[in-house]
Design a protein around this motif. Structure first.
Motif, PDB file in Angstrom:
ATOM      1  N   ARG A  66       0.853  -1.188   0.000  1.00 53.93           N
ATOM      2  CA  ARG A  66       0.000   0.000   0.000  1.00 53.93           C
ATOM      3  C   ARG A  66       0.889   1.238   0.000  1.00 53.93           C
ATOM      4  NH1 ARG A  66      -1.896   3.077   4.170  1.00 53.93           N
ATOM      5  NH2 ARG A  66      -1.387   1.455   5.667  1.00 53.93           N
ATOM      6  N   VAL A  67       0.625   2.137  -0.929  1.00 57.58           N
ATOM      7  CA  VAL A  67       1.355   3.396  -0.988  1.00 57.58           C
ATOM      8  C   VAL A  67       0.787   4.298   0.102  1.00 57.58           C
ATOM      9  CG1 VAL A  67       1.939   5.394  -2.418  1.00 57.58           C
ATOM     10  CG2 VAL A  67       1.711   3.120  -3.467  1.00 57.58           C
ATOM     11  N   LEU A  68       1.607   4.662   1.079  1.00 55.01           N
ATOM     12  CA  LEU A  68       1.104   5.428   2.214  1.00 55.01           C
ATOM     13  C   LEU A  68       0.646   6.831   1.823  1.00 55.01           C
ATOM     14  CD1 LEU A  68       3.583   4.410   5.025  1.00 55.01           C
ATOM     15  CD2 LEU A  68       1.297   3.547   4.562  1.00 55.01           C
ATOM     16  N   ARG A  69       1.328   7.437   0.869  1.00 51.48           N
ATOM     17  CA  ARG A  69       0.983   8.800   0.465  1.00 51.48           C
ATOM     18  C   ARG A  69      -0.447   8.874  -0.071  1.00 51.48           C
ATOM     19  NH1 ARG A  69       0.852  11.623  -4.125  1.00 51.48           N
ATOM     20  NH2 ARG A  69       1.693   9.937  -5.373  1.00 51.48           N
ATOM     21  N   THR A  70      -0.883   7.810  -0.735  1.00 49.13           N
ATOM     22  CA  THR A  70      -2.199   7.831  -1.368  1.00 49.13           C
ATOM     23  C   THR A  70      -3.183   6.838  -0.752  1.00 49.13           C
ATOM     24  OG1 THR A  70      -1.592   6.137  -2.963  1.00 49.13           O
ATOM     25  CG2 THR A  70      -1.139   8.432  -3.580  1.00 49.13           C
ATOM     26  N   GLY A  71      -2.682   5.829  -0.039  1.00 51.44           N
ATOM     27  CA  GLY A  71      -3.545   4.779   0.478  1.00 51.44           C
ATOM     28  C   GLY A  71      -3.913   3.741  -0.577  1.00 51.44           C
ATOM     29  N   LYS A  72      -3.416   3.903  -1.782  1.00 52.03           N
ATOM     30  CA  LYS A  72      -3.712   2.961  -2.877  1.00 52.03           C
ATOM     31  C   LYS A  72      -2.818   1.736  -2.753  1.00 52.03           C
ATOM     32  CE  LYS A  72      -6.360   6.161  -4.579  1.00 52.03           C
ATOM     33  NZ  LYS A  72      -7.756   6.171  -4.320  1.00 52.03           N
ATOM     34  N   ARG A  73      -3.325   0.601  -3.222  1.00 53.42           N
ATOM     35  CA  ARG A  73      -2.576  -0.651  -3.127  1.00 53.42           C
ATOM     36  C   ARG A  73      -2.068  -1.102  -4.490  1.00 53.42           C
ATOM     37  NH1 ARG A  73      -6.211  -1.374   1.147  1.00 53.42           N
ATOM     38  NH2 ARG A  73      -5.131  -2.003   3.034  1.00 53.42           N
ATOM     39  N   LEU A  74      -0.927  -1.765  -4.451  1.00 47.94           N
ATOM     40  CA  LEU A  74      -0.388  -2.394  -5.649  1.00 47.94           C
ATOM     41  C   LEU A  74      -1.400  -3.429  -6.106  1.00 47.94           C
ATOM     42  CD1 LEU A  74       2.199  -2.465  -7.395  1.00 47.94           C
ATOM     43  CD2 LEU A  74       2.973  -4.344  -5.948  1.00 47.94           C
ATOM     44  N   THR A  75      -1.738  -3.388  -7.387  1.00 53.32           N
ATOM     45  CA  THR A  75      -2.788  -4.232  -7.953  1.00 53.32           C
ATOM     46  C   THR A  75      -2.295  -4.889  -9.230  1.00 53.32           C
ATOM     47  OG1 THR A  75      -4.507  -2.781  -7.069  1.00 53.32           O
ATOM     48  CG2 THR A  75      -5.145  -4.199  -8.905  1.00 53.32           C
ATOM     49  N   ALA A  76      -2.610  -6.161  -9.412  1.00 52.57           N
ATOM     50  CA  ALA A  76      -2.328  -6.868 -10.659  1.00 52.57           C
ATOM     51  C   ALA A  76      -3.663  -7.291 -11.262  1.00 52.57           C
ATOM     52  CB  ALA A  76      -1.449  -8.090 -10.408  1.00 52.57           C
ATOM     53  N   THR A  77      -3.936  -6.820 -12.476  1.00 52.21           N
ATOM     54  CA  THR A  77      -5.202  -7.150 -13.134  1.00 52.21           C
ATOM     55  C   THR A  77      -5.084  -8.449 -13.916  1.00 52.21           C
ATOM     56  OG1 THR A  77      -4.761  -6.028 -15.222  1.00 52.21           O
ATOM     57  CG2 THR A  77      -5.638  -4.670 -13.398  1.00 52.21           C
ATOM     58  N   SER A  78      -6.216  -8.988 -14.325  1.00 56.84           N
ATOM     59  CA  SER A  78      -6.231 -10.230 -15.094  1.00 56.84           C
ATOM     60  C   SER A  78      -5.583 -10.059 -16.470  1.00 56.84           C
ATOM     61  CB  SER A  78      -7.666 -10.741 -15.258  1.00 56.84           C
ATOM     62  OG  SER A  78      -8.449  -9.773 -15.933  1.00 56.84           O
ATOM     63  N   LYS A  79      -5.444  -8.816 -16.927  1.00 55.22           N
ATOM     64  CA  LYS A  79      -4.818  -8.543 -18.227  1.00 55.22           C
ATOM     65  C   LYS A  79      -3.318  -8.290 -18.099  1.00 55.22           C
ATOM     66  CE  LYS A  79      -9.047  -6.870 -20.258  1.00 55.22           C
ATOM     67  NZ  LYS A  79      -9.751  -5.772 -20.903  1.00 55.22           N
ATOM     68  N   GLY A  80      -2.762  -8.413 -16.888  1.00 53.69           N
ATOM     69  CA  GLY A  80      -1.333  -8.265 -16.693  1.00 53.69           C
ATOM     70  C   GLY A  80      -0.870  -6.867 -16.355  1.00 53.69           C
ATOM     71  N   GLU A  81      -1.793  -5.930 -16.170  1.00 50.63           N
ATOM     72  CA  GLU A  81      -1.416  -4.579 -15.765  1.00 50.63           C
ATOM     73  C   GLU A  81      -1.110  -4.580 -14.269  1.00 50.63           C
ATOM     74  OE1 GLU A  81      -3.222  -0.033 -15.673  1.00 50.63           O
ATOM     75  OE2 GLU A  81      -4.563  -1.699 -16.093  1.00 50.63           O
ATOM     76  N   VAL A  82      -0.043  -3.885 -13.888  1.00 46.70           N
ATOM     77  CA  VAL A  82       0.292  -3.706 -12.480  1.00 46.70           C
ATOM     78  C   VAL A  82       0.277  -2.211 -12.210  1.00 46.70           C
ATOM     79  CG1 VAL A  82       2.010  -4.075 -10.675  1.00 46.70           C
ATOM     80  CG2 VAL A  82       1.698  -5.806 -12.445  1.00 46.70           C
ATOM     81  N   HIS A  83      -0.525  -1.792 -11.228  1.00 42.22           N
ATOM     82  CA  HIS A  83      -0.655  -0.364 -10.927  1.00 42.22           C
ATOM     83  C   HIS A  83      -0.927  -0.164  -9.444  1.00 42.22           C
ATOM     84  CE1 HIS A  83      -5.036  -0.511 -10.405  1.00 42.22           C
ATOM     85  NE2 HIS A  83      -5.079  -1.283 -11.489  1.00 42.22           N
TER      86      HIS A  83
END
Length: 173
Positions: A66-83
């Motif tokens: 989890r990025v503390l600055r934003t609260g967003k989490r590292l995510t891997a989608t079924s299409k292979g995108e990581v964001h």
């Protein structure tokens, strides 16, 4: 300056629960709110934590970042995108950390792989981080490091360096 993100163990070596979240820091280069995954030369630190009372991160543990600055989490989608654009804490945000050296505790300086819920491996290809393949070669290998050295334990500030010599960064470009 670098913001801190969290790497968390969802539930070591078993079915995942939503309880454990750990942090990893990411450097922010702009004030935009959308957070993209990118590579940077400077160390983008992370704080690591473990769920279920475990004292150390071990090969095979399921973790979340989890990025503390934003609260967003590292995510891997079924299409292979990581964001790092969502704050969800589900299966798409879970990664199994595996030591290249095999079973045991994850130590500072270890080479590790991050397997997604889709059974693909997080990969660094040039400046792009994705999870389209199941390979476990040099492009998929990250060196996990702490300033203190030793075992990676709950609360450790860690860095993930790719084969390119750059660190993973969940901050805006």
């Amino acid at each position: 300056t670098c913001a801190v993100a969290v790497l968390g163990v969802a539930n070591p070596r078993s079915a995942c629960d939503a309880g454990g979240a750990v942090a990893i820091p990411a450097c922010a280069a702009s004030s935009r709110e959308s957070v993209l995954l990118q590579m940077r030369h400077e160390k983008a630190g992370m704080e690591l934590s473990v769920a279920a009372g475990a004292a150390e991160i071990r090969s095979g543990d399921v973790v979340r970042f989890r990025v503390l600055r934003t609260g967003k989490r590292l995510t891997a989608t079924s299409k292979g995108e990581v964001h790092a654009r969502w704050d969800h804490a589900g299966g798409w945000q879970e990664f199994t950390i595996t030591r290249d050296a095999g079973d045991g505790p994850v130590l500072s300086g270890d080479a590790v792989f991050l397997r997604t819920t889709w059974k693909t491996i997080v990969t660094t290809q040039n400046q792009v981080v994705h999870s389209k393949w199941k390979n476990t070669g040099s492009w998929e290998k990250f060196l996990i490091d702490t300033k203190e050295g030793g075992a990676i334990v709950s609360g450790s500030k860690v860095f993930l360096k790719a084969h390119t010599g750059k660190n993973i960064d969940g901050g805006a470009p």
